[in-house]
Design a protein around this motif. Sequence first.
Motif: not given
Lengths: 301, 301
Positions: A271-298
């Motif tokens: 279970q320690e590997d099934y329910i986990v704390f985020p690895e990038r808690e403070n960066q996940a949001g902006i990283t995801g926003a950039l992923l959304l940008a990458e996804d619509v590019a072009g």
Amino acid sequence: MSKPLLAGIEAGGTKFVCAVAYSPVDIIRETRFPTASPKETMTRAYEFFRDCERELGPITSLGIGSFGPVDLDPASPACGHITSTPKLQWADTDIVGFFKKRMNVPVGFDTDTNAAALGEGRYGAGRDCDTFLYLTIGTGIGGGVVVDNRALHGLVHPEVGHIRVVPRRDDTFAGTCPFHGTCLEGMAAGPAIQQRWGKPGIELPEDHPAWDLEAWYLAQGLAAMVLTLSPQRIIMGGGVMHQSQIFPAMRGYLKEFLGGYVDRPEITEEQEDYIVFPERENQAGITGALLLAEDVAGKGK
Amino acid sequence: MSKPLLAGIEAGGTKFVCAVAYSPVDIIRETRFPTASPKETMTRAYEFFRDCERELGPITSLGIGSFGPVDLDPASPACGHITSTPKLQWADTDIVGFFKKRMNVPVGFDTDTNAAALGEGRYGAGRDCDTFLYLTIGTGIGGGVVVDNRALHGLVHPEVGHIRVVPRRDDTFAGTCPFHGTCLEGMAAGPAIQQRWGKPGIELPEDHPAWDLEAWYLAQGLAAMVLTLSPQRIIMGGGVMHQSQIFPAMRGYLKEFLGGYVDRPEITEEQEDYIVFPERENQAGITGALLLAEDVAGKGK
């Protein structure tokens, strides 16, 4: 040919994070500022991007992960708007339209939770999963579901915080949710902890009974989510989850709630590997926003 | 070059349906027979396909939607097996291996519910949805989740029948589920109806209170699923749902359970189009099996 330059905004109810990057984890410039009025805040973000363009060349696309509720339905006239938010100044704000008009680039748009789920999925604790659940337990309870690197929307988007839970026998608290009273958010988000015990969670000792009860409610909600979605991992962040003593108790209760029905080592042993704390808690949001940008590019404007 | 010929098996606990087709809705030959021992039943299916090949030319691929539980984990040595089924003769049967060995074609494999969900999705009531939920309410409660034309598996596959429900005040029934007692299946599948009221549902009149209670439990389960998955449609079939009086009551209770939180016309106004009976109830399973065949065609053995 120069590298495409991505822009991202993590539009939170209390602060905005803006960044430009050559890839979601290769951020070149970043700025953070408090969320003020829509006009003031969005103009400040736009000016940051304009300054970046002067220095680095044209931005190719923009991604926005926003507080909400937001309208994500491409068929809706309000698509790209923040809609009926309790932050009244921001109600009915066309955040996508504001930037599209000024920057003339394709704009990817999703909820802040979904953006964080995508970021954590690609570059964090969900990187080896094709189906996972990302939850934040803080002033509210929100969740994002990622399937094959895409945030699940369906009709609107999941609202797992509002799943009904059964109160524990020893708990008479009526719940804080104006819609459902004793839903998961009503019984287990930060304000519920504060009202039930008379002080904020952060002031309660680590061995306070609040945390066992918290683990019990969260596990009850997780059981319904596991049975509905069958996630390969559950990533749980947000202020409340900094109380790391919640995790072991919650894992045990989840096993109890499932009653042996989902007989997989992830749930019964590892279970320690099934329910986990985020690895990038403070960066996940902006990283995801950039992923959304990458996804619509072009993909056109 | 001749058209690829698909083969499909809907492997049910009581009957097998086998078909060959040029497309999932262009079935050329079909046979149905009762499920006997594994060897006898699978041999009969194999002989049917061999006869079809003599007449129509070589089969390109096979799809199987099977009763279970089944092992779908590509990393597991038991992948492609029916595993710990209460139909003891069939426990630990390598159904995929049996056909792969004899037919030497790629074999697509999924649960019977997922296959039916795929069939209903592509050619039935889910055709205009990219995320929907397919449920069968019969001797058990099973569900399939389809996202972008693929059945969601995640860790195993969803088991929505085992979501916990709160008993209604006027209902003292203890539930039939050996794992959870009062989970959705324990309170609302066919055997629960029969035990609670002393006779099978089919013998109860249309205005019997059983149906209002049934609608209430199903709606409670649906509320959790809607909040977790945000499906664009919910398709509900199976023996119990032939009691069509359940639908209007269930739609009303779902709206109540959601308490106005998911404020979409699909849920608040146009419910007849949101929760529906399958369009292809009897053909969905075999159509889905053929879709599984189509999906693996050309993907190697």
